[in-house]
Design a protein around this motif. Structure first.
Motif, PDB file in Angstrom:
ATOM      1  N   ARG A   1       0.870  -1.163   0.000  1.00  0.00           N
ATOM      2  CA  ARG A   1       0.000   0.000   0.000  1.00  0.00           C
ATOM      3  C   ARG A   1       0.913   1.221   0.000  1.00  0.00           C
ATOM      4  NH1 ARG A   1      -1.980   0.281   5.187  1.00  0.00           N
ATOM      5  NH2 ARG A   1       0.112  -0.547   5.473  1.00  0.00           N
TER       6      ARG A   1
ATOM      7  N   LYS B   1      -2.320   7.151   1.871  1.00  0.00           N
ATOM      8  CA  LYS B   1      -3.349   6.939   2.888  1.00  0.00           C
ATOM      9  C   LYS B   1      -4.640   7.625   2.468  1.00  0.00           C
ATOM     10  CE  LYS B   1      -1.498   4.848   6.509  1.00  0.00           C
ATOM     11  NZ  LYS B   1      -2.099   3.627   7.058  1.00  0.00           N
TER      12      LYS B   1
ATOM     13  N   THR C   1      -5.902   9.856   3.924  1.00  0.00           N
ATOM     14  CA  THR C   1      -5.860  11.118   4.667  1.00  0.00           C
ATOM     15  C   THR C   1      -5.280  12.202   3.761  1.00  0.00           C
ATOM     16  OG1 THR C   1      -3.669  10.531   5.520  1.00  0.00           O
ATOM     17  CG2 THR C   1      -5.546  10.054   6.936  1.00  0.00           C
TER      18      THR C   1
ATOM     19  N   LYS D   1      -3.211  14.479   4.541  1.00  0.00           N
ATOM     20  CA  LYS D   1      -1.786  14.604   4.825  1.00  0.00           C
ATOM     21  C   LYS D   1      -1.231  13.249   5.230  1.00  0.00           C
ATOM     22  CE  LYS D   1      -2.025  19.191   7.010  1.00  0.00           C
ATOM     23  NZ  LYS D   1      -2.152  19.790   8.373  1.00  0.00           N
ATOM     24  N   ASP D   2      -0.042  12.950   4.775  1.00  0.00           N
ATOM     25  CA  ASP D   2       0.622  11.713   5.195  1.00  0.00           C
ATOM     26  C   ASP D   2       2.085  11.862   4.869  1.00  0.00           C
ATOM     27  OD1 ASP D   2       1.397   9.122   5.842  1.00  0.00           O
ATOM     28  OD2 ASP D   2       0.808   8.342   3.889  1.00  0.00           O
ATOM     29  N   VAL D   3       2.923  11.971   5.868  1.00  0.00           N
ATOM     30  CA  VAL D   3       4.355  12.132   5.594  1.00  0.00           C
ATOM     31  C   VAL D   3       5.183  11.007   6.208  1.00  0.00           C
ATOM     32  CG1 VAL D   3       4.275  14.615   5.216  1.00  0.00           C
ATOM     33  CG2 VAL D   3       4.644  13.754   7.527  1.00  0.00           C
ATOM     34  N   ALA D   4       4.561   9.834   6.376  1.00  0.00           N
ATOM     35  CA  ALA D   4       5.302   8.697   6.914  1.00  0.00           C
ATOM     36  C   ALA D   4       5.847   7.859   5.777  1.00  0.00           C
ATOM     37  CB  ALA D   4       4.375   7.864   7.802  1.00  0.00           C
TER      38      ALA D   4
ATOM     39  N   GLU E   1      10.129  17.914   4.672  1.00  0.00           N
ATOM     40  CA  GLU E   1       9.156  17.299   5.583  1.00  0.00           C
ATOM     41  C   GLU E   1       7.741  17.322   5.005  1.00  0.00           C
ATOM     42  OE1 GLU E   1      10.120  15.802   8.369  1.00  0.00           O
ATOM     43  OE2 GLU E   1      12.208  16.467   8.249  1.00  0.00           O
TER      44      GLU E   1
ATOM     45  N   ALA F   1       9.305  15.254   1.242  1.00  0.00           N
ATOM     46  CA  ALA F   1       9.056  14.426   2.432  1.00  0.00           C
ATOM     47  C   ALA F   1      10.092  13.333   2.635  1.00  0.00           C
ATOM     48  CB  ALA F   1       7.648  13.803   2.403  1.00  0.00           C
TER      49      ALA F   1
ATOM     50  N   SER G   1      17.110  12.510   3.135  1.00  0.00           N
ATOM     51  CA  SER G   1      17.805  11.221   3.127  1.00  0.00           C
ATOM     52  C   SER G   1      18.119  10.717   1.726  1.00  0.00           C
ATOM     53  CB  SER G   1      16.966  10.176   3.870  1.00  0.00           C
ATOM     54  OG  SER G   1      15.831   9.843   3.107  1.00  0.00           O
TER      55      SER G   1
ATOM     56  N   THR H   1      -2.560   7.950   9.744  1.00  0.00           N
ATOM     57  CA  THR H   1      -1.109   7.874   9.570  1.00  0.00           C
ATOM     58  C   THR H   1      -0.373   8.329  10.826  1.00  0.00           C
ATOM     59  OG1 THR H   1       0.764   8.785   8.309  1.00  0.00           O
ATOM     60  CG2 THR H   1      -1.191  10.155   8.445  1.00  0.00           C
ATOM     61  N   LEU H   2       0.868   7.851  10.956  1.00  0.00           N
ATOM     62  CA  LEU H   2       1.734   8.233  12.076  1.00  0.00           C
ATOM     63  C   LEU H   2       1.996   9.736  12.096  1.00  0.00           C
ATOM     64  CD1 LEU H   2       4.617   5.596  11.778  1.00  0.00           C
ATOM     65  CD2 LEU H   2       2.657   5.521  13.335  1.00  0.00           C
ATOM     66  N   SER H   3       2.046  10.324  10.907  1.00  0.00           N
ATOM     67  CA  SER H   3       2.435  11.726  10.867  1.00  0.00           C
ATOM     68  C   SER H   3       1.769  12.447   9.709  1.00  0.00           C
ATOM     69  CB  SER H   3       3.958  11.854  10.730  1.00  0.00           C
ATOM     70  OG  SER H   3       4.300  13.230  10.631  1.00  0.00           O
ATOM     71  N   GLY H   4       1.101  13.546  10.030  1.00  0.00           N
ATOM     72  CA  GLY H   4       0.493  14.375   8.999  1.00  0.00           C
ATOM     73  C   GLY H   4       1.434  15.432   8.477  1.00  0.00           C
ATOM     74  N   GLU H   5       2.348  15.897   9.338  1.00  0.00           N
ATOM     75  CA  GLU H   5       3.239  16.951   8.868  1.00  0.00           C
ATOM     76  C   GLU H   5       4.627  16.958   9.482  1.00  0.00           C
ATOM     77  OE1 GLU H   5       0.489  20.332   9.227  1.00  0.00           O
ATOM     78  OE2 GLU H   5       0.896  20.430  11.381  1.00  0.00           O
ATOM     79  N   HIS H   6       4.845  16.297  10.595  1.00  0.00           N
ATOM     80  CA  HIS H   6       6.152  16.421  11.270  1.00  0.00           C
ATOM     81  C   HIS H   6       7.212  15.474  10.729  1.00  0.00           C
ATOM     82  CE1 HIS H   6       4.018  18.166  15.088  1.00  0.00           C
ATOM     83  NE2 HIS H   6       3.941  18.957  14.039  1.00  0.00           N
ATOM     84  N   GLY H   7       6.790  14.433  10.025  1.00  0.00           N
ATOM     85  CA  GLY H   7       7.752  13.460   9.532  1.00  0.00           C
ATOM     86  C   GLY H   7       8.057  12.380  10.561  1.00  0.00           C
ATOM     87  N   ILE H   8       8.948  11.482  10.188  1.00  0.00           N
ATOM     88  CA  ILE H   8       9.303  10.330  11.019  1.00  0.00           C
ATOM     89  C   ILE H   8      10.604  10.599  11.776  1.00  0.00           C
ATOM     90  CG2 ILE H   8       9.949   7.891  10.961  1.00  0.00           C
ATOM     91  CD1 ILE H   8       6.961   8.508  10.331  1.00  0.00           C
TER      92      ILE H   8
ATOM     93  N   MET I   1       7.540   2.868  12.831  1.00  0.00           N
ATOM     94  CA  MET I   1       7.306   2.664  11.397  1.00  0.00           C
ATOM     95  C   MET I   1       6.697   1.286  11.119  1.00  0.00           C
ATOM     96  SD  MET I   1       7.888   5.114   9.199  1.00  0.00           S
ATOM     97  CE  MET I   1       8.661   4.641   7.636  1.00  0.00           C
TER      98      MET I   1
ATOM     99  N   ALA J   1       3.056   0.804  10.968  1.00  0.00           N
ATOM    100  CA  ALA J   1       2.340   1.354   9.812  1.00  0.00           C
ATOM    101  C   ALA J   1       2.689   0.656   8.505  1.00  0.00           C
ATOM    102  CB  ALA J   1       2.646   2.848   9.679  1.00  0.00           C
TER     103      ALA J   1
ATOM    104  N   MET K   1      14.028   7.731   9.828  1.00  0.00           N
ATOM    105  CA  MET K   1      12.862   7.163   9.152  1.00  0.00           C
ATOM    106  C   MET K   1      12.708   5.659   9.352  1.00  0.00           C
ATOM    107  SD  MET K   1      12.926   9.289   5.552  1.00  0.00           S
ATOM    108  CE  MET K   1      11.257   8.915   5.017  1.00  0.00           C
TER     109      MET K   1
ATOM    110  N   LEU L   1      14.592   3.348   8.471  1.00  0.00           N
ATOM    111  CA  LEU L   1      15.083   2.550   7.349  1.00  0.00           C
ATOM    112  C   LEU L   1      16.078   1.515   7.849  1.00  0.00           C
ATOM    113  CD1 LEU L   1      15.749   5.459   4.839  1.00  0.00           C
ATOM    114  CD2 LEU L   1      13.827   3.854   4.801  1.00  0.00           C
TER     115      LEU L   1
END
Lengths: 467, 467
Positions: free
Chosen positions: A178, A181, A183, A185-188, B147, B198, B202, B414-421, B429, B432, B459, B461
């Motif tokens: 997948r 999302k 949503t 916003k999604d930055v994962a 981000e 986003a 990296s 999602t884990l993050s809408g704007e702040h990133g991982i 991670m 998700a 992230m 990884l």
């Protein structure tokens, strides 16, 4: 080369009734809108995502090319099996709208759903899916995503990528992923959905698409501006768009295009005009439409518009749009072979672009009717070759096309606004991209598809020994 | 580990005055908004793209970590040099707006330009760059792109990715690439710009950004709705957004957030309200604003709004927004340590999300004030830990956060809408993403950065031996 054991293995996965290698099927799946022909060695209709996964894993192990296919309506050969292998036809079992989520303005669809059917389904609920490629009556949403299809409404509403929220896809090794999302916003994680869009079926097979919808604007009005010269029309386009209003569409036809439609349909079009611009505005309030039409009228007239007509009802609107909708078939009066490209430039470069195309037309002695989506700088340039059997003449046609690409790139534009690269534009990729960029493309391809089984031979990718 | 020869080599590239390894610089570049600290081994200020290329090529050869850095205002540790190496600080020499192209509504900027300065520059020309992260006064556009920053106006205008047209970037091997075009449409080659957005520094170092602008709407109005319960407010959010109007912003504060602001600033906020929604509409016609405010008022009242206040002038609007702008600093009254997450769910899941967070607050006995961008389903959830020195308590705080992530994912969020991982969310991670998805991320990373020199350790990884 597929042998009998491969066909048996594929039949074992999808069932006899979903796997064919008879001549009739191979011919039926050998073409697309380019009219070029390459026969596959088998045609497979996966029933579900598990089938797709099993087929890809099998073909990956055996290094058999896989060519995902929607409607086969692409203009650059994206669905052509140039290296043989298996056409993975998604039209039969992947044609369902899975969900229209009115609470979140989202839909989930399978990739084989036809664009127009989807539009009608969401509009029945008062919602709106703007991307409307000219192929909308037959092209599929999976194809639209794979090519990042545009359309007439892109000037205001953007293109397919602006509506893709998430994808399910199968990687060449059979992994189901997948990406994205449901949503806003999604930055994962990396934006995998973002790179699958416009990847022309070369990185993964898309099995499900989550699309953003918007509310359908309550009102719309259409108008046409008649210009004495193509330059004045192109000036009007960018100055209008820069003035702050955003019409839904800002389409143009040059003089050759106008004359072609008039010759075939006798609609009373202004055949002496240098160009016409056909535009549409929309909104939830009539005042918004009036306001936008006033600005359009003023900006057009400031830039050489000699006649600005606002459609007073649906019939008049249909009439205004008739010329645009029928131009592509009409211009065939100028030559048996149409070399049709969809270059795109920043809007302020449109006057220069069209002026240079006029010069090319004189230099090469081809008629080059132009029309298209000027609201986003996208021009359909059609080099009409009177006698494609004449090899020297056809060669000259392709030389002319190459010059057009070079002009587009010199004006900070692109080889393709909506048709993709596929096979047709692959030879020109190196006009647009450096060695470093081409090498990065190849590394990205290898990260997804190390054995180069997915739609090999497209996009000008140099995959080394495997290509 | 950097030795003296590495420092000399870097100084040779950028000049003595742009390369430091003294303690003062290492400390000055060891932090970000997470308040965690990791010292780099050198801080380098590249003067131009050629410097960036030379630094990356050198560090790639010597496998030295490189951490690109804008303002260091990220919330997840994206700019922290967790494995030492070289901080590549772009603030000093990459802070210029290169072009504001009013003809095409486009700007070209260097990555170190501060968001707010850029907004002011384009607004001075009647144009508008909507993305407005809360950090806009200091965060840089390069950081915003890396981000994929959001902000309050995302409900109507989208997020950073919706405005990035093209990037210039340097790959770890020193290759300089362009990705994307100054055109609305571009489907030539893979969408490399899309995957750099986003990617948290990296994959490549961004050296230039081409951004889409829009015309600045002529008018805006703000309003506030007071709700008896958080559930009713959350119902109002998704039902209003589904009704077809699109406010610029739709922000919320829950009861704890309201009380915190009131306790600190005594602004006469409704401290018994379950929640407030603060919203803004805009447009080029006053009638559009009236229309939108009518729909907002009606939808809010249908869903339990007991007081709907429309700001009558700028001062009243500022007052309405005061609570939202000052909530983040105010909630610190509930605990010394704030575990601040920015989960995002489909809007219709907001009532369920907030209800489950209330249950968690009771289960763990933490105050969990929530506020944020409900217009796009993005909630800032703040688990307030009264005494972070108490290790057991802090551990419980992190357990609570993990449950919140699980809830968000269960609700298709999602884990993050704007702040990133970054670093902070890396351990989550695998909640998700599947093994197949994580493995694809690692292969993408390797396609860009085979030696894992760019912002390593972020992230989540798994880069195998090199990580």
């Amino acid at each position: 080369m597929l042998d009998k054991s491969h066909i048996e293995a594929l039949k074992h996965i999808v069932g006899e009734e979903n796997c064919y290698d008879d001549k009739a099927h191979l011919v039926a799946y050998c073409y697309d809108a380019t009219r070029e022909r390459y026969e596959p060695e088998a045609v497979v209709f996966p029933r579900d995502e598990q089938d797709v996964s099993a087929i890809l894993a099998y073909c990956n192990t055996h290094k058999i090319p896989i060519i995902p296919r929607g409607a086969g309506s692409g203009f650059t050969g994206g669905a052509l099996p140039v290296n043989g292998g298996v056409v993975l036809a998604l039209e039969r079992h992947f044609n369902k709208i899975l969900e229209i989520d009115e609470k979140n303005l989202i839909a989930r669809v399978q990739p084989g759903v036809v664009n127009k059917m989807f539009q009608e389904a969401v509009e029945a609920k008062g919602l709106f899916y703007p991307p409307d490629p000219a192929s909308q009556e037959y092209s599929t949403l999976g194809g639209n995503v794979s090519e990042n299809a545009g359309g007439m409404r892109a000037a205001k509403y953007g293109i397919t990528k602006d509506y893709v929220m998430a994808l399910r896809a199968v990687l060449p090794n059979g992994d189901i992923i997948r990406a994205g999302k449901k949503t806003i916003k999604d930055v994962a994680g990396f934006n995998v959905a973002g790179i699958l869009i416009a990847s022309e079926g070369s990185l993964a097979v898309i099995t499900e698409i989550t699309l953003k919808l918007i509310a359908k604007p309550k009102f719309s009005r259409s108008a046409m501006g008649v210009f004495t010269s193509i330059e004045s029309a192109m000036n009007a386009v960018y100055k209008t768009m820069a003035s702050g209003i955003t019409p839904v569409a800002m389409e143009f036809l040059d003089n050759l295009s106008i004359r072609a439609v008039e010759e075939r349909f006798a609609k009373g079009l202004p055949i002496d005009a240098g160009a016409i611009l056909i535009t549409q505005v929309d909104g939830d309030l009539q005042q918004q439409l009036d306001f936008q039409l006033e600005v359009l009228s003023a900006k057009f007239k400031e830039n050489g518009c000699i006649d600005f007509r606002i459609a007073q009802n649906d019939t008049e609107a249909q009439n205004l749009w008739f010329a645009r909708r029928n131009v592509s078939q009409s211009i065939t009066i100028y030559g048996k072979k149409k070399l049709n490209e969809d270059i795109t430039v920043p809007r302020s470069a449109l006057p220069e672009l069209l002026s240079r195309i006029t010069q090319l037309s004189e230099k090469y002695n081809f008629k080059i009717p132009c029309f298209g989506h000027t609201g986003d700088g996208n021009v359909h340039v059609n080099v009409m070759v009177p006698d494609p059997q004449d090899e020297a003449m056809l060669k000259k046609g392709y030389e002319c096309i190459e010059e057009i690409f070079k002009i587009a790139i010199a004006l900070e534009g692109t080889l393709s606004g909506e048709h993709g690269i596929g096979l047709s534009k692959a030879p020109f990729m190196r006009l647009a991209f450096s060695e470093a960029e081409m090498s990065l493309f190849a590394r990205i391809k290898k990260a997804f598809d190390p054995n180069n089984i997915l739609n090999p031979g497209k996009m000008g990718l140099n995959m080394g020994e495997n290509s």
